[in-house]
Scaffold this active site. Structure first.
Site, short mmCIF file in Angstrom:
data_model
loop_
_atom_site.label_atom_id
_atom_site.label_comp_id
_atom_site.label_asym_id
_atom_site.label_seq_id
_atom_site.Cartn_x
_atom_site.Cartn_y
_atom_site.Cartn_z
N LYS A 172 5.41 0.35 6.45
CA LYS A 172 6.11 -0.90 6.76
C LYS A 172 5.07 -1.92 7.16
CE LYS A 172 10.64 -1.68 6.83
NZ LYS A 172 11.57 -1.16 5.83
N GLY A 173 5.33 -3.17 6.80
CA GLY A 173 4.49 -4.27 7.25
C GLY A 173 5.33 -5.21 8.08
#
Length: 1054
Positions: A603-604
């Site tokens: 995830k960013g």
């Protein structure tokens, strides 16, 4: 202001630019181009580059001004002529000023100058002579600023200290292609009085008037003709040579991200001209920051120009000269350091650690200050905020006990709010400049690129600075911090810089051009008490307008990029404190959800500053990360960096909150940056028609998996769907919410979404719900005539609404925020809402006074809607609950297979088969989508059966939530073992698995052998191991034996 010829841009004696946009245009010491005896091609003739306007009515105006000044009576009559003459003839003010201003304004300025002289005389100190004249046009056409200025020094008080930052804020930062401002600024030649040495600095800001019908281009190569995008005033003033110079800068800006920076030497003088081009809006506060930068090296500017162009390009031109009798490094060296550090300044122009007015013998240079800023942000997130006291308490308390868990949660939140604030960390950095400098040297000795040190004519100043410091070992540095800093709090902050240094594996810090700073971190420093599961890799990104992270739990991993917006300063502070934890939680959940996929969880997350453009932040975040994925090969633009990780990395990004419409740009940008083999798979959620994306909402991908769990419950318990009452969060305007409505036939009693709360105990009219879901509009649009007498719709903007029960709703937003806790039904399906909407603090509200839960069944469609403790709390009260990491995985399965298509097909095949022709998908695309839907359904049904079977086998002793987690961890562990085993090397097993794991449509089109040649080897291993692990465990359960596995593999190869 009149200035000597050496103070204006530019005739070119030899060609300034060679080659196209891929050629090096950023000269640094040791990288000069040679042509015979010429040392540098960047050399200009000492001739004017801008014409100096001559105001023909100047003498006539002077007479009127003199009369006006005399008439106003502030200056004694016998002194008027002398003051006017001084102003017109001795200060060297450019005719631009006299032509632009009225007699009244000029006479006011002369009186103000006289008044300032009188005030300075009363103080008996000529240095106290301060001039501050300004006129801002109320119609927005521009402004004039004139103030006293010492050359080569950034003013820290008085009008000069804020003038340029005000020009940035009022005009330059706000410029757009349709509403832009250009700037000319000059230093006067004469001093402001006979006794004071200060000079005047004049700034002329004028609104650009780009022609509605620009002149036709003279170019036949398709490139932008600068004359068609320029302001007429600029075209009138600029020489042909200046136009040619700016033209080449402009072309480079159009083909590149980040600033284009050129240095030119002026024949017969020591003057250097620094020209910087960049995309309009690409940075802010940059013009004023540049002054601080060249002043640091004891340089002053005779003239400065900022030009704007209607194609969205900004070009700044600075005419730099060395201060006489300065002890600073010679301009021949320092200008290249200015050039190098301007690139860092572009990323972080507003840096509190680059002190205004500092010089090379005091304060931090830009590189040290930028390092200090990076360490400051790192410390805010990673100073160990909980520590041993929290750990001791955690070991004593029972987290499965709701009240204990709530206490721990409160203590954790308070520790994070109060222990290390941004302000307290900044104070430590300011107080220990010498230690920060040593820490920077420790960092630079590892990451300063070798190419800057070898085979060059002269080392850069930053390299020379490094050589004057004796680098300390990590241990020596640690000991010095401990000895020098008695305060434990301060020690911890400074030690966090050391931790940062030790865990940076690669960075674009020294990349010549960049738009934001990025660091690839080894995650070993994360404390286990807070982060029990160690990520595989971390990226840390810092921009002038944002900060962000990217976390992945396996080498091959995929997940969405989320933008977290803040409503106000307080909300921003909360978001900032929780940023990494939210990212970690989302990536961790994603890794549980991706258990039967080749990509692990990732995830960013991006946190824009207040008022920042989310789009700009996303683009900078992506470009900065790509800097660390693609080896630099363009000298002076993108050069090789020090890579301690030493292996190629590929990241796969997907859409998340705030980024759904940005995936196309990211994929195309990766292609422009040179990622020819993986740009197609770099992002998922791309446009279907133009880039072959597979939209989850259109094909109901996520809802398909959620639906299997709902149907599974009905089937196992012998229930009829039309008899089931249901509550759902996430309305008909969302992906999950709309598809949940369209796929179901139950009796929905409440729907809660961003627009409000829709409820009807008799069952919400199904036909009207379907209408809203088809239109993808929220419940606020529901036709209330379709409600029963007990039904109601409360919109978030409503106040003092009386419900059919007689209850009065004071505030619609507050009512909406807590509505998920008030309803009762058989089934609850969260399809939207903020993370942790149901947590240990409020979950008791879902149980009535007799201990009976509001819902019999919960299928958690929205990510992290319930906390783990809340799930277990409900399961202890006999709720059949399936958590998000099991139910909400249809979308990730679809995205995974979208990645596979991007990796497996050549660029031409991808364009032919995955993009639409005449608005219609190809037969291949349609067949591939059906393959994906089938895999989603099969995987979800298989996992549901496995969890149900395991729960039955344990006779309900083990909650489904924990079975789901155990299933995920067992699957992930088995997958990791298989990836490192030699089973993959067995040809027969590999072929058998790959033929089953890759969708039939893809195998038929490309062929299995070709696919195995094209897919990256790490990806193939991941695909092989994920398929084997998931199919084995779904068949035999988490307690499958070695014998079971032997039979499973034998049957595969048969």
């Amino acid at each position: 202001m009149s200035t000597p010829p050496s103070s204006t841009p530019s005739g070119v004696s030899t060609p300034s630019f060679v080659g196209g946009p891929t050629t090096s245009h950023l000269s640094v010491p040791g990288q000069h181009h040679y042509s015979g005896s010429e040392q540098s091609l960047h050399r200009l003739k000492n001739v004017p580059g801008y014409t100096t306007p001559v105001f023909k009515g100047k003498e006539e105006q002077r007479a009127k001004v003199q009369a006006d000044v005399a008439a106003k009576g502030f200056i004694p009559r016998e002194l008027v002529a002398n003051e006017v003459n001084w102003f017109y003839s001795h200060l060297g003010i450019d005719d631009t000023y006299f032509q632009a201003e009225s007699v009244d304004v000029i006479s006011d300025h002369i009186i103000a100058l006289f008044g300032a002289k009188v005030l300075a005389y009363t103080k008996h100190d000529p240095t106290q002579l301060v001039i501050d004249l300004e006129k801002i046009d109320e119609q927005g056409n521009g402004a004039t600023f004139i103030h006293s200025s010492m050359p080569g020094k950034t003013a820290t008080e008085g009008p000069g200290s804020t003038c340029e930052s005000r020009i940035d804020a009022l005009y330059l930062d706000k410029s757009t292609p349709t509403d832009a401002y250009r700037l000319e600024t000059y230093r006067s030649q004469g001093s402001i009085s006979a006794t004071a040495s200060q000079q005047l600095r004049c700034y002329f800001v004028t609104k650009c008037h780009f022609p509605e019908k620009p002149p036709p281009s003279t170019r036949t190569d398709g490139k932008t003709d600068i004359r068609t995008v320029s302001d007429p005033v600029f075209l009138e003033k600029a020489s042909e040579n200046t136009l040619d110079l700016y033209q080449n800068i402009m072309w480079n800006v159009e083909t590149r991200d980040g600033p284009v920076i050129e240095v030119f030497e002026v024949e017969g003088s020591r003057e250097r001209r620094l020209v910087i081009g960049y995309k309009m809006g690409g940075t802010s506060k940059f013009f004023s920051a540049l002054s601080n930068l060249y002043h640091f090296y004891s340089l002053y500017s005779a003239r400065k120009y900022v030009e704007q162009f209607s194609n969205g390009v900004t070009i700044i031109s600075l005419y730099l000269n060395p201060l006489p009798e300065s002890h600073a490094p010679p301009i021949e060296h320092s200008v290249f350091q200015v050039m190098k550090e301007a690139s860092l300044l572009f990323c972080l122009p507003d840096n509190p650690f680059f002190y205004a007015g500092a010089g090379p013998h005091g304060g931090h240079a830009v590189q040290e200050a930028t390092y200090a800023y990076s360490g400051w942000v790192f410390a805010q997130h990673f100073c160990n905020r909980l520590g041993p006291a929290y750990l001791a308490l955690k070991n004593i308390l029972d987290e499965s006990n709701a009240s204990h868990a709530e206490v721990l949660n409160d203590i954790k939140r308070r520790f994070r709010e109060e222990t290390f604030t941004r302000e307290s960390i900044a104070q430590v950095i300011h107080a220990h400049a010498d230690l920060i400098n040593l820490l920077y040297v420790n960092f630079a000795m590892v990451h300063y690129p070798a190419s800057d040190q070898a085979s060059q004519l002269m080392p850069t100043l930053s390299y020379q600075r490094l050589q004057t410091q004796v680098p300390l070992s990590d241990q020596d540095l640690h000991d010095k911090i401990r000895r020098t800093v008695p305060n434990k709090h301060e020690q911890q902050v400074l030690e966090s810089f050391l931790i940062f240094n030790k865990h940076v594996l690669k960075t674009n810090f020294y990349q010549p051009t960049k738009v934001a700073l990025s660091f690839r971190l080894a995650p070993e420093f994360l404390p286990e008490v807070e982060y029990p599961k160690k990520p595989f890799g971390m990226f840390f990104v810092i921009g002038g307008e944002f900060r962000g992270f990217h976390i992945r739990f396996r080498d091959v991993a995929r997940g969405g990029i989320r933008i977290v917006m803040s409503r106000n300063r307080e909300n921003y502070s909360i978001n900032q404190r929780m940023l990494f934890d939210e990212n970690y939680g989302l990536a961790s959940t994603q890794s549980l959800k991706n258990k039967d996929l080749p990509e692990g969880g990732a995830k960013g997350i991006i946190l824009p500053s207040l008022g920042a453009s989310p789009r700009l932040c996303f683009e900078k975040y992506v470009d900065a990360i790509i800097d660390l994925l693609i080896p630099g090969q363009s000298p002076g633009i993108k050069e090789p960096i020090i890579d301690l990780y030493g292996k190629p990395e590929i990241l796969f990004f997907g859409p998340d909150e705030g980024t759904a419409d940005m995936m196309d740009w990211a994929a195309l940008h990766a292609r422009v940056r040179g990622a020819e083999t993986w740009w197609k798979s770099f992002t998922t959620g791309k446009s279907a028609e133009t880039l072959g994306g597979i939209p989850h909402d259109k094909f109901g991908m996520t809802s398909l998996s959620i639906r299997q769990y709902v149907l599974g419950i009905y089937k196992q318990l012998g229930l009829r769907e039309k008899d089931i009452t249901k509550v759902q969060t996430g309305g008909p305007d969302g992906d999950l919410g709309s598809n949940e409505i369209l796929l179901s036939s139950d009796k929905t009693v409440a729907v809660i979404d961003g627009s409000g709360v829709l409820a009807d105990p008799a069952g919400i009219d199904r036909e009207e719900l379907v209408r809203l879901a088809t239109l993808r509009v929220p419940v606020g649009n529901f036709n209330t005539s379709k409600l029963s007498k007990d039904g109601y719709l409360v919109r978030v903007e409503d106040q003092d609404v009386k419900l059919p029960s007689g209850e009065v709703v004071l505030d619609g937003t507050d009512f909406r925020n807590g509505a998920h806790l008030r309803f009762k039904a058989d089934l609850f399906v969260p399809c939207g809402g903020r993370p942790e909407a149901v947590n240990i603090s409020n979950v008791a509200a879902l149980v009535d006074s007799e201990g009976k839960a509001h819902f019999k069944y919960v299928v958690e469609g929205a990510n992290l809607f319930l906390t783990q403790q809340a799930r277990l709390y409900l399961e202890r009260r006999k709720v059949i609950l399936f958590k998000d990491s099991s139910t909400n995985k249809g979308g990730v399965t679809s995205s995974s297979l979208e990645v596979l298509a991007g990796l497996a097909l050549s660029t031409q095949e991808y364009i032919d088969h995955m993009t639409f022709k005449d608005g219609k998908p190809s037969p291949f695309y349609e067949s591939y989508v059906r393959d994906i839907q089938q895999k989603i359904t099969e995987n979800a049904a298989a996992e549901f059966q496995c969890i149900w079977r395991e729960h039955t086998r344990s006779q309900g002793a083990k909650p489904r939530t924990l079975i789901s987690d155990e299933l995920s961890s067992t699957l992930n562990n088995l997958q990791a073992e298989l990836e490192s085993s030699d089973l993959y090397d067995d040809g027969a097993s590999k072929a058998a698995v790959m033929a089953r794991a890759i969708p039939r449509t893809l195998v038929d089109k490309v062929g299995l052998d070709t696919l195995l040649q094209r897919l990256p080897e790490p990806y193939q291993r991941a695909l092989f191991s994920s398929w084997v692990a998931s199919h084995f465990i779904y068949k035999y359960g988490v307690n499958g034996s070695s014998v079971d596995f032997f039979h499973f593999i034998r049957d595969l190869s048969a």
